[in-house]
Design a protein around this motif. Structure first.
Motif, mmCIF file in Angstrom:
data_model
loop_
_atom_site.group_PDB
_atom_site.id
_atom_site.type_symbol
_atom_site.label_atom_id
_atom_site.label_comp_id
_atom_site.label_asym_id
_atom_site.label_seq_id
_atom_site.Cartn_x
_atom_site.Cartn_y
_atom_site.Cartn_z
ATOM 1 N N VAL A 173 31.216 55.557 28.310
ATOM 2 C CA VAL A 173 31.600 54.702 29.435
ATOM 3 C C VAL A 173 31.902 53.315 28.861
ATOM 4 C CG1 VAL A 173 29.187 54.107 29.975
ATOM 5 C CG2 VAL A 173 30.978 53.826 31.711
ATOM 6 N N PRO A 174 33.079 52.758 29.167
ATOM 7 C CA PRO A 174 33.472 51.510 28.511
ATOM 8 C C PRO A 174 33.045 50.259 29.261
ATOM 9 C CG PRO A 174 35.319 52.376 29.753
ATOM 10 C CD PRO A 174 34.187 53.367 29.931
ATOM 11 N N LEU A 175 32.790 49.215 28.493
ATOM 12 C CA LEU A 175 32.781 47.868 29.041
ATOM 13 C C LEU A 175 34.241 47.462 29.209
ATOM 14 C CD1 LEU A 175 30.065 46.329 26.717
ATOM 15 C CD2 LEU A 175 29.852 46.558 29.198
ATOM 16 N N ARG A 176 34.605 46.998 30.391
ATOM 17 C CA ARG A 176 36.011 46.669 30.651
ATOM 18 C C ARG A 176 36.187 45.152 30.730
ATOM 19 N NH1 ARG A 176 38.953 51.013 31.298
ATOM 20 N NH2 ARG A 176 37.985 52.972 31.952
ATOM 21 N N PRO A 177 37.241 44.637 30.069
ATOM 22 C CA PRO A 177 37.428 43.180 30.027
ATOM 23 C C PRO A 177 38.016 42.631 31.322
ATOM 24 C CG PRO A 177 39.192 44.269 28.838
ATOM 25 C CD PRO A 177 38.241 45.347 29.257
ATOM 26 N N ASN A 178 37.564 41.461 31.665
ATOM 27 C CA ASN A 178 38.090 40.726 32.817
ATOM 28 C C ASN A 178 38.461 39.333 32.322
ATOM 29 O OD1 ASN A 178 38.769 39.930 35.408
ATOM 30 N ND2 ASN A 178 36.654 39.401 35.953
ATOM 31 N N PRO A 179 39.666 39.188 31.735
ATOM 32 C CA PRO A 179 40.042 37.932 31.082
ATOM 33 C C PRO A 179 40.032 36.763 32.058
ATOM 34 C CG PRO A 179 41.586 39.696 30.530
ATOM 35 C CD PRO A 179 40.731 40.207 31.645
ATOM 36 N N PRO A 180 39.599 35.589 31.607
ATOM 37 C CA PRO A 180 39.613 34.407 32.475
ATOM 38 C C PRO A 180 41.037 34.018 32.846
ATOM 39 C CG PRO A 180 39.058 33.806 30.205
ATOM 40 C CD PRO A 180 39.065 35.300 30.265
ATOM 41 N N LYS A 181 41.191 33.507 34.062
ATOM 42 C CA LYS A 181 42.530 33.174 34.574
ATOM 43 C C LYS A 181 43.063 31.853 34.037
ATOM 44 C CE LYS A 181 42.675 36.642 37.593
ATOM 45 N NZ LYS A 181 41.937 37.700 36.922
ATOM 46 N N ASP A 182 42.184 31.003 33.505
ATOM 47 C CA ASP A 182 42.602 29.668 33.092
ATOM 48 C C ASP A 182 43.122 29.604 31.665
ATOM 49 O OD1 ASP A 182 40.268 30.116 31.755
ATOM 50 O OD2 ASP A 182 39.119 28.524 32.737
#
Length: 430
Positions: A173-182
């Motif tokens: 099960v992967p850790l999924r990235p949530n890139p910062p918007k700034d």
């Protein structure tokens, strides 16, 4: 009357050698059958063997393997010297098989403070030859044929083959990235589990989940909320937790390492894995431990007593003295556990700036001494290899070793993901 002369000695020896040669050929022919056990199939390759050899061949600084390039603290090496040259000759002999009494006692004292519960040094603590052997004992003792073991990606490379050697089936099960918007650099905190996806991996076949916090190689330090999600699912499905916490003291930016065994319902189903090598910057000493309830550790002891059986007495004595010092200084500025992460955080920040300056996009780790970076900008510099199934990050690392200065680890070796495309990742097979 003369007897008839028999065969000469030379003739006899020639015949014997000829017969022995035929027998030797016959024996050698029989050895053509497979000799390796089936449990070793597909797990024979090891990234450390290959890249340590490459680094030595090309005389490069090896930034990939997990050990420091600075000495262990003076108080620890002095303790080792005292143990080695002191008058206690019994420190050169076997000690208690499941852990040198002074070491298991001080570890129990430490974990009582960290977990807020009673810890019996004789039944709740076992000393191993490094954390690696503690992991091996866990999988061999607790995983059976057909059992599924959930592994969170990216992961330390030994988890998968150890599960397979025990007859289990890894479920990823992967850790999924949530890139910062700034547009800021990503942090390892931006990589998170999807609760629904994690829950979908639990089934009646699930025996255990492997939790590694702080995580190698990403440097992620799991939050209380994330650990609570894992704990809730473990309790609901009656699943064990193998908690690899070897980097427990290497946490940065004011983050706090939370031990999942301290959460409600988790002590009775968790084995905590620790390492003096990572704790005291002495990886070559190979002193590790497992902490947990006796109902689990009794089975680890069975594996231990029938394999390694015993760990180096003098190294255990020195580590015990190191922990005794740290117990007295716990939480104080002069504690090594306070000083070391401060020093490493400065080095982390310098490395982040350096990689960012040359065009990579480093993911800022909250803990450990590893750092993952997006290398997609360099893809045009790395030549394609015809008929090769090696992932891009693997080829990039080899190209770096042969053409630049320092070998790196490859993220795909830790899980089936390549970190190549604009700060995201693509799933695939190794």
């Amino acid at each position: 009357m003369l007897r008839r002369a028999g065969p000469s000695l030379r003739h006899f020896l020639l015949e014997r050698n000829s017969s022995a040669g035929q027998r030797s050929c016959s024996i050698e022919a029989k050895m053509s059958r497979p000799v390796q056990a089936r449990r070793l199939e597909g797990i024979d390759k090891n990234i450390w063997v290959e890249f340590v050899k490459l680094a030595a061949t090309y005389s490069k600084v090896n930034l990939g393997q997990g050990f420091p390039d600075f000495p262990a603290p003076d108080f620890l090496t002095e303790a080792f010297t005292r143990a080695l040259g002191g008058g206690n000759h019994m420190l050169h002999q076997y000690t208690r098989a499941f852990g040198h009494p002074p070491l298991v006692k001080v570890l129990a004292q430490f974990f009582e403070k960290l977990l807020g519960r009673d810890v019996d040094p004789m039944t709740n603590v076992m000393v191993t030859v490094g954390a690696y052997q503690a992991l091996f004992c866990c999988f061999q003792a607790l995983v059976d044929e057909g059992d599924e073991v959930i592994i969170i990606e990216p992961f330390f490379d030994c988890y998968e083959p150890m599960v397979k050697m025990a007859g289990g089936t890894p479920v990823f099960v992967p850790l999924r990235p949530n890139p910062p918007k700034d547009g800021k650099l990503m942090s390892s905190a931006d990589w998170q589990l999807d609760p629904a996806e994690l829950a979908s991996k639990f089934s009646e076949r699930t025996k255990a989940i492997v939790l590694n916090s702080p995580n190698n190689p990403l440097g992620k330090v799991f939050s209380r909320g994330e650990l609570g999600l894992v704990a809730e699912l473990c309790v609901k499905h009656d699943v064990l937790c193998i908690s690899d916490e070897v980097y427990e003291w290497l946490v940065y930016d004011g983050k706090q390492h939370i031990r999942i065994a301290s959460l409600q319902g988790m002590w009775d189903r968790t084995v905590i894995i620790g390492s003096a090598g990572k704790t005291f910057s002495a990886t070559g000493w190979k002193v590790g431990w497992a902490v947990g309830p006796n109902r689990l550790l009794q089975h680890l002891r069975t594996v231990h007593q029938n394999s390694v059986y015993h760990c180096a007495t003098i190294a255990q004595e020195a580590v015990a003295q190191g922990f005794q010092r740290e117990l007295m200084l716990y939480g104080k500025p002069e504690s090594y556990f306070v000083q070391l992460p401060k020093e490493l955080q400065q080095k982390r920040d310098w490395l982040v700036q350096s990689l960012d300056g040359v065009g990579m996009k480093p993911i800022i780790p909250e803990g450990t001494y590893f750092l993952v970076a997006d290398i997609s900008q360099f893809k045009s510099d790395v030549p394609e290899v015809p008929n090769s199934d090696e992932p891009y990050d693997y080829r990039f690392a080899k190209w770096m070793v042969k053409n630049k200065r320092s070998p790196q680890e490859q993220l795909h070796q830790f899980h089936p993901v390549l970190l190549c495309k604009g700060g995201s990742y693509t799933e695939g097979s190794k």
